[in-house]
Design an enzyme around this catalytic site. Structure first.
Site, PDB file in Angstrom:
ATOM      1  N   MET A  66      61.228  87.293  64.529  1.00 51.87           N
ATOM      2  CA  MET A  66      62.291  87.849  63.669  1.00 51.87           C
ATOM      3  C   MET A  66      63.421  88.443  64.497  1.00 51.87           C
ATOM      4  SD  MET A  66      59.812  89.657  60.844  1.00 51.87           S
ATOM      5  CE  MET A  66      58.499  90.114  61.956  1.00 51.87           C
ATOM      6  N   ASP A 113      52.748  82.691  51.178  1.00 54.21           N
ATOM      7  CA  ASP A 113      54.052  83.179  51.624  1.00 54.21           C
ATOM      8  C   ASP A 113      55.031  82.046  51.916  1.00 54.21           C
ATOM      9  OD1 ASP A 113      53.354  85.788  51.466  1.00 54.21           O
ATOM     10  OD2 ASP A 113      53.158  86.111  53.623  1.00 54.21           O
ATOM     11  N   LYS A 118      60.307  85.111  49.052  1.00 51.63           N
ATOM     12  CA  LYS A 118      61.667  85.129  48.491  1.00 51.63           C
ATOM     13  C   LYS A 118      61.951  83.779  47.851  1.00 51.63           C
ATOM     14  CE  LYS A 118      64.590  88.199  51.137  1.00 51.63           C
ATOM     15  NZ  LYS A 118      64.153  88.547  52.446  1.00 51.63           N
TER      16      LYS A 118
HETATM   17  N1  SAH Z   1      52.267  86.051  60.907  1.00 58.53           N
HETATM   18  C1  SAH Z   1      53.246  85.142  61.487  1.00 58.53           C
HETATM   19  C2  SAH Z   1      54.550  85.843  61.771  1.00 58.53           C
HETATM   20  C3  SAH Z   1      55.247  86.384  60.549  1.00 58.53           C
HETATM   21  S1  SAH Z   1      56.769  87.164  60.933  1.00 58.53           S
HETATM   22  C4  SAH Z   1      52.666  84.520  62.749  1.00 58.53           C
HETATM   23  O1  SAH Z   1      51.612  84.954  63.231  1.00 58.53           O
HETATM   24  O2  SAH Z   1      53.254  83.564  63.258  1.00 58.53           O
HETATM   25  C5  SAH Z   1      57.907  85.858  60.683  1.00 58.53           C
HETATM   26  C6  SAH Z   1      58.447  85.362  62.010  1.00 58.53           C
HETATM   27  O3  SAH Z   1      57.484  84.521  62.641  1.00 58.53           O
HETATM   28  C7  SAH Z   1      59.679  84.515  61.906  1.00 58.53           C
HETATM   29  O4  SAH Z   1      60.835  85.314  61.773  1.00 58.53           O
HETATM   30  C8  SAH Z   1      59.637  83.805  63.233  1.00 58.53           C
HETATM   31  O5  SAH Z   1      60.060  84.659  64.276  1.00 58.53           O
HETATM   32  C9  SAH Z   1      58.151  83.565  63.405  1.00 58.53           C
HETATM   33  N2  SAH Z   1      57.724  82.230  62.945  1.00 58.53           N
HETATM   34  C10 SAH Z   1      56.811  81.954  62.008  1.00 58.53           C
HETATM   35  N3  SAH Z   1      56.639  80.619  61.872  1.00 58.53           N
HETATM   36  C11 SAH Z   1      57.460  80.039  62.776  1.00 58.53           C
HETATM   37  C12 SAH Z   1      57.746  78.692  63.162  1.00 58.53           C
HETATM   38  N4  SAH Z   1      57.140  77.647  62.596  1.00 58.53           N
HETATM   39  N5  SAH Z   1      58.657  78.488  64.121  1.00 58.53           N
HETATM   40  C13 SAH Z   1      59.263  79.509  64.741  1.00 58.53           C
HETATM   41  N6  SAH Z   1      59.051  80.801  64.424  1.00 58.53           N
HETATM   42  C14 SAH Z   1      58.165  81.064  63.465  1.00 58.53           C
END
Ligand code: SAH
Length: 285
Positions: free
Chosen positions: A201, A64, A86
């Site tokens: 998000m 992803d 994307k």
């Molecule tokens: N499965 C992922 C989340 C996916 S949803 C997890 O467990 O972290 C995507 C959201 O995750 C983004 O919009 C943001 O809010 C958060 N996110 C993922 N990686 C991030 C990072 N390195 N820094 C800050 N927010 C992050």
């Protein structure tokens, strides 16, 4: 590649460091299986040993947008890399397209590593993907990862819980399947339920969410902390309040991906903010 029972310390005394891991009995990654693996929030050093093992065993990686590309350089030479996010304004492949692709690859006898940012079951649609794999009779394993809403807070010096500030924490998404602020969240209940709220998000609709939390009884001056690109060398942390949050986001446009934290977890940053500029020169974490 099972090596039987783990060797005793004396047996591998001559090996050092990561080479010792080769003596361990990691689970076999069999052809026709899908491993759904969380890569962690970004810093390569935050991946698990099972994630690293899967990268050495797989035939194909379907990854992803949130997976740090620096992690992919450790994938076994010769394995295929397929991007499933994307790309440059083009619409992202649908969840159905991705799942069908995973099934197709597995049924062709490949070892399929489905690599996701953070943890695959935290706002990662991992549940949906596995339901479909199960429906198609494709065997799978799930390897959890460090989710951004926990690891990202740690890199910003904010304990997700602390006995002096909160005994509970809520994780929620600021986005529903249609891209809007989720309508089926009971915002007044969320406002009262926990001193610390961790939102994924949530930057886009932060003004609306903050208003809903204030309307639900949350203090207007409650701190809001936005952690962008958590655990990466270009991590940024911004602070505002619930009342100011909408205007702040409109004016400052904090980079995404970002985690939004409501509540006094941020108070500890004055002492616990350890991720100093000099440490960021090391890209592993
Ligand atoms: N499965 C992922 C989340 C996916 S949803 C997890 O467990 O972290 C995507 C959201 O995750 C983004 O919009 C943001 O809010 C958060 N996110 C993922 N990686 C991030 C990072 N390195 N820094 C800050 N927010 C992050």
């Amino acid at each position: 590649m099972s090596n039987g029972p783990t060797k005793r310390a004396a047996d591998w005394a001559e090996t050092t460091g990561f080479a010792r891991l080769d003596a361990e009995a990691f689970p076999d990654f069999l052809p026709g299986w899908v491993w759904l693996v969380g890569a962690g929030p970004g810093a390569p050093g935050l991946m698990s040993l099972l994630c690293y093992h899967a990268m050495q065993q797989c035939d194909v990686v379907v990854y992803d947008a949130l997976v740090n590309p620096d992690i992919l350089r450790w994938v076994k030479v010769g394995a295929e890399l397929e991007y499933a996010g994307k790309r440059g304004g083009k619409p992202s492949p649908t969840q159905r397209d991705i799942t069908l692709r995973l099934i197709e690859l597995a049924q062709a006898g490949k070892r399929v590593l489905r690599l996701k940012g953070g943890d695959p079951f935290m706002f990662g649609r991992g549940g949906e993907e596995c339901q479909n794999l199960a429906g198609a009779g494709v065997p799978f394993r799930i390897v959890p990862g460090i989710t951004a809403g926990v690891g990202g807070l740690a890199y910003a010096g904010m304990p997700a819980t602390h006995r002096d500030t909160n005994h509970s924490v809520i994780f929620l998404t600021g986005h529903d399947a249609s891209g809007k602020m989720p309508a089926n969240v009971n915002w007044p209940a969320v406002a009262k339920a926990s001193p610390v709220i961790v939102m994924y998000m949530a930057v886009k609709h932060l003004g609306e969410i903050a208003a809903a939390l204030i309307a639900g009884g949350r203090k207007a001056d409650d701190p809001v902390t936005i952690v962008s690109n958590a655990s990466m060398p270009h991590q940024q942390v911004a602070s505002t309040t619930l009342e100011q949050a909408g205007a702040f986001v409109a004016a400052q446009e904090p980079p995404t991906p970002a985690i939004v934290v409501v509540g006094h977890a941020s108070d500890w940053r004055s002492v616990l903010d350890w991720y100093a500029p000099a440490l960021r020169e090391n890209p592993i974490g």
